[in-house]
Motif scaffolding. Structure first.
Motif, short mmCIF file in Angstrom:
data_model
loop_
_atom_site.label_atom_id
_atom_site.label_comp_id
_atom_site.label_asym_id
_atom_site.label_seq_id
_atom_site.Cartn_x
_atom_site.Cartn_y
_atom_site.Cartn_z
N GLY A 346 0.83 -1.20 0.00
CA GLY A 346 0.00 0.00 0.00
C GLY A 346 0.86 1.25 0.00
N SER A 347 0.36 2.33 0.58
CA SER A 347 1.11 3.60 0.60
C SER A 347 0.95 4.28 1.94
CB SER A 347 0.62 4.53 -0.51
OG SER A 347 -0.69 5.01 -0.22
N LEU A 348 1.85 5.22 2.20
CA LEU A 348 1.76 6.04 3.41
C LEU A 348 1.01 7.33 3.13
CD1 LEU A 348 4.21 6.32 6.23
CD2 LEU A 348 3.63 8.50 5.17
N ILE A 349 1.12 7.85 1.91
CA ILE A 349 0.43 9.10 1.57
C ILE A 349 -1.08 8.90 1.50
CG2 ILE A 349 0.75 8.70 -0.91
CD1 ILE A 349 0.87 11.72 -1.27
N GLY A 350 -1.51 7.73 1.04
CA GLY A 350 -2.94 7.46 0.95
C GLY A 350 -3.58 8.03 -0.30
N TYR A 351 -4.89 8.14 -0.26
CA TYR A 351 -5.70 8.56 -1.41
C TYR A 351 -5.41 10.02 -1.77
CZ TYR A 351 -9.95 7.85 -4.26
OH TYR A 351 -10.86 7.67 -5.28
N ASN A 352 -5.16 10.27 -3.08
CA ASN A 352 -4.90 11.65 -3.50
C ASN A 352 -5.64 11.96 -4.80
OD1 ASN A 352 -3.43 10.24 -5.40
ND2 ASN A 352 -1.44 11.01 -4.76
N ALA A 353 -5.48 13.19 -5.29
CA ALA A 353 -6.21 13.63 -6.48
C ALA A 353 -5.85 12.80 -7.70
CB ALA A 353 -5.92 15.12 -6.74
N PHE A 354 -4.59 12.37 -7.78
CA PHE A 354 -4.19 11.55 -8.93
C PHE A 354 -4.91 10.21 -8.92
CE2 PHE A 354 -1.26 8.47 -10.94
CZ PHE A 354 -1.21 9.03 -12.21
N ILE A 358 -7.24 8.73 -12.07
CA ILE A 358 -7.05 7.47 -12.80
C ILE A 358 -8.07 6.42 -12.38
CG2 ILE A 358 -4.59 7.91 -13.11
CD1 ILE A 358 -4.05 5.80 -10.93
N THR A 359 -9.08 6.84 -11.60
CA THR A 359 -10.15 5.95 -11.10
C THR A 359 -9.59 4.78 -10.30
OG1 THR A 359 -10.27 4.59 -13.11
CG2 THR A 359 -11.66 6.58 -13.03
N ALA A 360 -8.58 5.05 -9.48
CA ALA A 360 -8.04 4.01 -8.62
C ALA A 360 -8.98 3.77 -7.44
CB ALA A 360 -6.66 4.42 -8.09
N GLU A 361 -8.94 2.57 -6.93
CA GLU A 361 -9.79 2.21 -5.80
C GLU A 361 -9.32 2.91 -4.52
OE1 GLU A 361 -10.98 -1.84 -3.31
OE2 GLU A 361 -10.25 -1.99 -5.37
N TYR A 362 -10.28 3.39 -3.72
CA TYR A 362 -9.92 4.05 -2.46
C TYR A 362 -9.28 3.04 -1.51
CZ TYR A 362 -10.30 5.94 2.23
OH TYR A 362 -10.02 6.34 3.51
N GLU A 363 -8.25 3.47 -0.81
CA GLU A 363 -7.60 2.62 0.17
C GLU A 363 -7.01 3.47 1.28
OE1 GLU A 363 -5.40 -1.04 -1.00
OE2 GLU A 363 -3.67 -0.01 -0.13
N ARG A 364 -7.16 2.98 2.51
CA ARG A 364 -6.56 3.68 3.65
C ARG A 364 -5.04 3.65 3.56
NH1 ARG A 364 -8.77 1.09 9.10
NH2 ARG A 364 -7.21 2.53 9.93
N PRO A 365 -4.36 4.63 4.16
CA PRO A 365 -2.90 4.56 4.23
C PRO A 365 -2.47 3.34 5.04
CG PRO A 365 -3.69 6.75 4.83
CD PRO A 365 -4.89 5.85 4.78
N ARG A 366 -1.65 2.48 4.47
CA ARG A 366 -1.19 1.29 5.17
C ARG A 366 -0.01 0.67 4.45
NH1 ARG A 366 -6.27 -2.88 4.08
NH2 ARG A 366 -6.45 -2.55 1.84
N GLN A 367 0.76 -0.10 5.20
CA GLN A 367 1.90 -0.84 4.66
C GLN A 367 1.70 -2.32 4.99
OE1 GLN A 367 5.14 1.66 3.38
NE2 GLN A 367 3.03 1.67 2.69
N LYS A 368 2.57 -3.15 4.45
CA LYS A 368 2.34 -4.60 4.47
C LYS A 368 3.25 -5.32 5.45
CE LYS A 368 0.18 -8.09 2.49
NZ LYS A 368 -1.28 -8.20 2.42
N PHE A 369 2.64 -6.33 6.14
CA PHE A 369 3.39 -7.23 7.01
C PHE A 369 2.91 -8.65 6.73
CE2 PHE A 369 3.89 -9.86 10.75
CZ PHE A 369 5.15 -9.54 11.21
#
Length: 388
Positions: A346-354, A358-369
């Protein structure tokens, strides 16, 4: 007695004549017989009617008795059948009870298995974009990102990663862990828009990230006893060239420079081993299986049905023709996904205008374990939340 034989009394009439007289009314009798004989004939007729009535009653009583006996026999048969069914049901229940008695009802679970599975925890960090600004109004209030929010999320990242590391060793043998730094920790200035939508210049942002990574790695070392392999890959954003120089991507990346600085800072730390990518791919062998790392930006996302999955599978298929990998690990798409043979961070910045554009799916800021076991499986897979 035949039908023509005369019956005693009533003027020696035949049975047929008596039957006719019985059905004849008093008025009709008076018209046939004289009054002097009417009384005698009537008296005899009453006697005959009583006899006939008695016979009828006797016959009806006999018929009723037979019907009653028949009904009682049917009732007895019904009761008998019910009793037989009940007996059959009870016999089945007794058989079941007997079966239960001979079947063990207690199954004992033993404490620990003799077979100890070894596992390696993976902490994936990528796509922080720390200096980029996300305003609430540009994302329908779904996210906000500033340098202060970035720092808070980074702190949560390292604290929650340590908690997951401490939990991971409960049921498996854990000796080593992997921290994968997979790039795009800053946004840089590769797009003109970023020149007006960032809070720091690229080099300043890179130094800011470096200090947080040093502090986070020290925090992990202080709160665990594991040895760590730190796999380092540059992303596509922190480059110093306008376009990607494919054959020398690392040499034009600010992150590549930062990774070498990190290794210098920890050069005396025996628990850390740094692997800094020189090319697009880095390979790591664990338990006889091959893990492939990269940032993910060479995989082109064409908004296909199925999200990133079709293009990722196609890319992995082509790469595996040259050198096979059991698992690919990458970021770039800001989407936490498990495709079976790949893990996307995932990402730390989270959902943004870009992302909206590009019609990307909404996702909370998170990283993987997750854990990679000695059996070659990904287990205990979960997000590292950055806001709790």
């Amino acid at each position: 007695m035949t039908a023509t034989k005369k019956k005693e009394g009533v003027m020696s009439l035949t049975n047929k004549e008596i039957e006719i007289l019985v059905k004849t009314s008093d008025e009709e009798l008076l018209s046939v017989f004289p009054k002097s004989k009417y009384g005698l004939i009537r008296s005899e007729l009453r006697k005959i009617k009583r006899e006939e009535l008695a016979k009828l009653e006797s016959s009806m009583s006999e018929t009723l008795q037979k019907h009653k006996e028949s009904k009682e026999r049917k009732s007895d048969n019904s009761v008998k059948n019910e009793l037989l069914e009940k007996i059959d049901s009870l016999e089945r229940e007794l058989d079941a009870v007997a079966q239960i008695k001979v079947t063990p009802q207690e199954y004992k679970i033993h404490g620990k298995s003799d077979v100890q599975i070894e596992a390696v925890p993976f902490i994936i960090a990528s796509d922080w974009h720390v200096e980029e600004i996300v305003k609430k109004d540009t994302v329908s209030g779904l996210n906000e990102f500033t340098l202060e929010i970035a720092e808070r999320r980074i702190n949560y990242f390292f604290k929650n990663a340590v908690k997951l590391l401490q939990i991971s060793g409960k049921d498996v043998v854990v000796k080593n862990a992997v921290i994968a730094l997979l790039g795009d920790f800053i946004s840089g200035n590769i797009h003109e828009e970023l020149l007006e939508n960032t809070s720091m210049r690229p080099v300043e942002a890179m130094l800011w990230v470096q200090r947080r990574l040093i502090g986070g790695i020290k925090y992990i070392l202080e709160n665990t006893s594991l040895d760590f392999i730190i796999v380092c890959h540059p992303g596509n954003h922190p480059r110093i060239t306008k376009r990607i120089h494919i054959s020398n991507e690392s040499g034009n990346s600010l992150e590549y420079f930062m990774y070498h600085n990190l290794r210098s800072v920890f050069e005396n730390e025996k628990r850390l081993t740094f692997i800094i990518a020189e090319g697009y791919h880095t390979y790591l062998n664990l338990f006889g299986r091959t893990i492939r790392f990269h940032h993910g930006h060479s995989i082109k996302f064409n908004k296909n049905v199925g999200g990133i999955f079709p293009t990722v599978y196609k890319a992995i298929m082509q790469w595996n023709k040259g050198r096979h990998a059991d698992l690919d690990i990458f970021g770039h798409f800001h989407q936490m996904r498990n495709g079976g043979n790949f893990i996307c961070n995932g990402s730390l910045i989270g959902y943004n205008a870009f992302a909206i554009f590009i019609t990307a799916e909404y996702e909370r800021p998170r990283q993987k374990f997750f854990l990679f076991t000695s059996t070659g499986e990904v287990t205990q897979e979960c997000p590292i939340f950055l806001d709790v």
